[in-house]
Design an enzyme around this catalytic site. Structure first.
Site, short mmCIF file in Angstrom:
data_model
loop_
_atom_site.label_atom_id
_atom_site.label_comp_id
_atom_site.label_asym_id
_atom_site.label_seq_id
_atom_site.Cartn_x
_atom_site.Cartn_y
_atom_site.Cartn_z
NE ARG A 236 37.80 42.63 47.47
CZ ARG A 236 37.71 42.81 46.16
NH1 ARG A 236 37.47 41.78 45.36
NH2 ARG A 236 37.86 44.02 45.63
CD GLU A 265 42.93 37.53 47.37
OE1 GLU A 265 43.43 38.44 46.68
OE2 GLU A 265 41.75 37.20 47.31
CG HIS A 283 41.67 38.54 43.37
ND1 HIS A 283 41.53 39.09 44.63
CD2 HIS A 283 40.72 39.16 42.62
CE1 HIS A 283 40.57 39.99 44.63
NE2 HIS A 283 40.05 40.05 43.41
#
Ligand code: GLV
Length: 323
Positions: A236, A265, A283
């Site tokens: 993450r 993000e 991602h």
């Protein structure tokens, strides 16, 4: 019962839910608008959500009938599980099915950043491929280098297994040390965090995002790494202080980075996209057709079990799981 699915999922998965419930499904890859989500969650019993949905106090209060929340991801930092538990709502995730895909992508990043794959591809396609030269496009060897894995869970273990194919010694740091038999079986050596940072050629992050792991890697940790080392992050974004990482890459504290996740993000820290020594992915750790299909099916299986009053197989907060 009423079910809301917030992502565009395969029909084969949606039809499983439709067989038992009244389904509303988002049909776009653009995340569901927050206001729409808050309005729709008002009368649903089950929510199958994505990591882009913030399941916080506000959403839980809006979801007056909610009984079950199935996250289509292994990570669940987008969900306030404590608040859901306090309201008697079950929460599940999708562990296991994405270990291989995510470990594979970790190696894609290691190889791409070390061997300048992205830059070389761009040069080749743009017609700038000059005749072969002995000292151009030089990268760095991966085989035999030391890999430091932070977070030796299911994905970290798969990364370690792949590393052996590259004859890489593997150090690991984890909240809990494995027993010696497991360490030997997986072929890893425990290390404290600072030693791992200073002894590894690749530092790869595989921890969940929690209060303990947020900004685990700051300027201090990046300075402990070797100037020739690479940071790889498929966990993450907020595990890394991204502004400090940009500074480290600009200043040569480390050689490069391979990133699949970001602090905010889909935005990137200022300066990151301009750096030559990074590979940046959007991602996609678990993004294979096989894996995402299995994740969607597993999320649906959890949702359906929870709504039937059974313990969902991957429940994060059911009384039986907590006991
Ligand atoms: C993806 O990031 C996941 O947690 O599954």
């Amino acid at each position: 019962m009423k079910v809301l699915v917030t992502g565009r999922l395969p029909e084969q998965v949606l039809s499983l839910i439709r067989k038992e419930h009244d389904l509303t499904a988002h049909a776009s890859d653009v995340p569901m608008d927050r206001r729409e989500l808050l309005a729709l969650v008002g009368d649903v019993d089950g929510l199958l959500c994505m990591i882009t949905d913030r399941v916080d106090e506000e959403l839980l209060a809006a979801g007056r009938n909610l009984k079950m929340i199935a996250n289509m991801a292994v990570g669940f930092d987008n969900i306030n599980v404590g608040a859901a538990t306090a309201r008697g709502i079950w929460v599940s995730n999708t562990p296991g099915v994405l270990n291989d895909a995510t470990a594979d992508l970790t190696f894609a990043l290691i190889l791409a950043v070390s061997r300048r794959v992205i830059e070389s591809d761009a040069i080749t396609r743009s017609g700038r491929f000059k005749p072969w030269a002995p000292f151009s496009f030089l990268g760095t060897d991966v085989t035999g280098k030391t890999l430091g894995i932070i977070g030796l869970g299911n994905i970290g273990k798969e990364v370690a297994r792949r590393a052996h194919g590259f004859r890489m010694p593997v150090l690991y740091h984890n909240r809990r040390r494995l027993d010696p038999v497991a360490e030997q079986d997986i072929g890893v050596r425990f290390s404290d965090l600072d030693a791992l940072l200073s002894e590894s050629d690749y530092v790869s992050l595989h921890v969940p995002l929690t209060d303990q792991t947020r900004r685990l890697i700051t300027g201090r940790e990046l300075k402990l790494m070797r100037r020739t080392a690479y940071l790889i992050n498929v966990s993450r974004g907020p595990v890394v202080d991204e502004a400090a990482l940009v500074q480290a890459l600009q200043s040569g504290w480390i050689a490069g980075a391979g990133l699949d996740v970001y602090e905010n993000e889909p935005s990137l820290a200022s300066g990151l996209a301009q750096l030559p020594n990074v590979v940046l992915l959007p991602h996609i750790g678990s993004a294979t057709l096989e894996t995402r299909t299995q994740m969607a099916a597993l999320a649906a299986e959890n949702l359906l079990a929870g709504l039937r009053g059974e313990t969902p197989p991957n429940c994060l907060n059911c009384p039986r799981t907590l006991a």
